[in-house]
Design a protein around this motif. Structure first.
Motif, PDB file in Angstrom:
ATOM      1  N   VAL A  37      45.836  47.802  34.199  1.00  0.00           N
ATOM      2  CA  VAL A  37      45.073  47.205  35.288  1.00  0.00           C
ATOM      3  C   VAL A  37      44.292  48.314  35.986  1.00  0.00           C
ATOM      4  O   VAL A  37      44.553  49.488  35.776  1.00  0.00           O
ATOM      5  CB  VAL A  37      45.999  46.504  36.301  1.00  0.00           C
ATOM      6  N   GLN A  57      53.198  48.323  34.932  1.00  0.00           N
ATOM      7  CA  GLN A  57      51.747  48.322  34.767  1.00  0.00           C
ATOM      8  C   GLN A  57      51.213  49.746  34.676  1.00  0.00           C
ATOM      9  O   GLN A  57      51.675  50.641  35.383  1.00  0.00           O
ATOM     10  CB  GLN A  57      51.062  47.571  35.918  1.00  0.00           C
ATOM     11  N   VAL A 133      42.569  42.003  31.632  1.00  0.00           N
ATOM     12  CA  VAL A 133      43.650  42.977  31.498  1.00  0.00           C
ATOM     13  C   VAL A 133      44.496  42.619  30.274  1.00  0.00           C
ATOM     14  O   VAL A 133      44.545  41.464  29.855  1.00  0.00           O
ATOM     15  CB  VAL A 133      44.529  43.029  32.765  1.00  0.00           C
ATOM     16  N   PHE A 293      41.413  39.613  35.612  1.00  0.00           N
ATOM     17  CA  PHE A 293      41.695  41.041  35.813  1.00  0.00           C
ATOM     18  C   PHE A 293      42.276  41.348  37.186  1.00  0.00           C
ATOM     19  O   PHE A 293      42.553  42.494  37.505  1.00  0.00           O
ATOM     20  CB  PHE A 293      40.452  41.913  35.561  1.00  0.00           C
ATOM     21  N   GLY A 318      47.827  39.904  40.312  1.00  0.00           N
ATOM     22  CA  GLY A 318      47.242  39.438  39.062  1.00  0.00           C
ATOM     23  C   GLY A 318      47.413  37.952  38.855  1.00  0.00           C
ATOM     24  O   GLY A 318      46.936  37.394  37.863  1.00  0.00           O
TER      25      GLY A 318
END
Length: 397
Positions: A37, A57, A133, A293, A318
């Motif tokens: 991300v 992430q 993403v 995204f 997200g």
């Protein structure tokens, strides 16, 4: 798939769609995978790294120069770095700030965070904005070596990436929540004084500044594990209940949704942020969905539809709530059991729902981070709204 040459001294970023970026190691050497991300903040990298919402992430910083001000012991939002990996364009070669205790590179190494630097982050972010993403991996050191003096093939690295779980479907709030309850006492002008209100705050990935913002307003905040029962909340005799931000898919949080419904049924004033907003949405009967995204950074424009005011806000999400904008509607759960609700805030970039306000029960939430660490303080009034809600409830209004 792009064919690129790289050596054991390089760091390699591989996206699940086959894109490959070759750069230099940053932080620890090794292997890491997760959902990749991007965060748009020009400052606040230390708060970003220590935000539990970034669990699993890999974070790409869109601002090209990272590390200028080093790291210190005051700015972290939790006790550790939570990001799975870190991607920057130009790491600062020097630390220049009177508050610094060390360098960001050293901090990443000490906590074992694998990163990559000196790649075209602008190209990468433009790709993530158009493709969405996805899973990715950063490989360096021995994890890049084939053990025979050469390097692993891109196909081998890609197989590792594709074996990584998708973020959609993951339940992560228990992973990041505190294991033991703790209390944040009133501070600032209220330090040493009798608390005005008692708040039960469920830690789903809470940032340290959040209970501090409530403590600044005279609240005693009991920060509780995600496994806390309703009976344990009731034992505190709280004036209000708060659900924090946190990582993972809100669609996989049935136990927390059930807990919130017990809180709402009992009539406790409720305030939720980020993941807490999604949980309120689900408790009211709305669905949630994954954004292409997401919103991550400290410069997101949001309109408060209750006042018409536009505020610049800090975000990290997200997923979003799927609720109708416009006139208030009956909350869908159990034929309107919780009365009317309206979308109170929207993102001005893409019209995503950024807040919910219940009109017949004392509950509201926002999708962003009003504690503003890092970030602008435009949304600080939301903590005042929560205090006013608790005050009104206490006075029986």
């Amino acid at each position: 798939m792009v064919n690129l040459s790289f050596s054991p001294e390089d760091a390699v970023l591989v996206l699940e769609d086959g894109q490959v970026y070759v750069g230099e190691p940053y932080g620890a050497l090794g292997k890491t995978t997760g959902e990749i991300v991007f965060a748009t903040g020009m400052t606040g990298y230390q708060e970003t790294l220590t935000d539990p919402s970034y669990d699993r992430q890999i974070v790409v910083q869109t601002f090209p120069h990272i590390g200028d001000t080093g790291v210190n012991h005051e700015d972290p939002e939790s006790k550790r770095i939570w990001v799975a990996g870190y991607v920057v364009r130009e790491p600062s070669p020097v630390v220049s700030n009177w508050r610094a205790d060390g360098s960001l590179d050293d901090d990443l190494k000490r906590e074992g965070i694998v990163g990559i630097s000196r790649i075209d982050t602008r190209k990468l972010v433009r790709h993530l904005r158009s493709a969405g993403v996805m899973r990715a991996g950063v490989f360096s050191g021995d994890e890049l070596s084939d053990g025979k003096g050469g390097v692993k093939s891109v196909d081998e690295l890609l197989d590792v990436v594709k074996a990584t779980p998708q973020m959609q479907g993951l339940s992560l709030y228990d992973e990041v929540s505190t294991k033991e309850a703790y209390t944040v006492e009133p501070c600032g002008d209220f330090e040493g004084k009798k608390p005005l209100f008692t708040v039960a705050a469920i830690d789903l990935g809470i940032k340290g500044m959040t209970p501090h913002r409530m403590a600044e307003r005279g609240c005693r905040v009991h920060v509780l594990p995600s496994t806390t029962t309703f009976e344990q909340i009731e034992a505190l005799n709280p004036d209000g209940v708060f659900f924090s931000n946190g990582p993972g898919d809100p669609g996989e949080a049935d136990a927390i949704v059930a807990l919130l419904r017990q809180v709402l049924d009992a009539g406790h004033p409720f305030f939720g942020i980020c993941f807490g907003n999604q949980i309120l949405g689900r408790a009211l009967g709305f669905g949630t969905y994954k954004l292409k995204f997401g919103h991550r950074g400290i410069n997101q424009p949001v309109m408060d539809l209750t006042t018409g005011k536009v505020e610049v806000t800090a975000h990290n999400h997200g997923f979003a709530v799927d609720a109708p904008k416009g006139e208030p509607v009956a909350a869908p759960y159990e034929n309107g059991k919780y009365g009317r609700v309206r979308v109170s805030h929207v993102d001005l970039n893409d019209d995503v729902v950024e807040g919910l306000q219940c009109l017949d029960i004392p509950a509201f939430s926002v999708q962003y981070h009003p504690e503003a660490a890092a970030g602008p303080h435009d949304a600080a009034y939301l903590f005042d709204r929560f205090v006013d809600l608790m005050k009104s409830s206490k006075e029986g209004k």
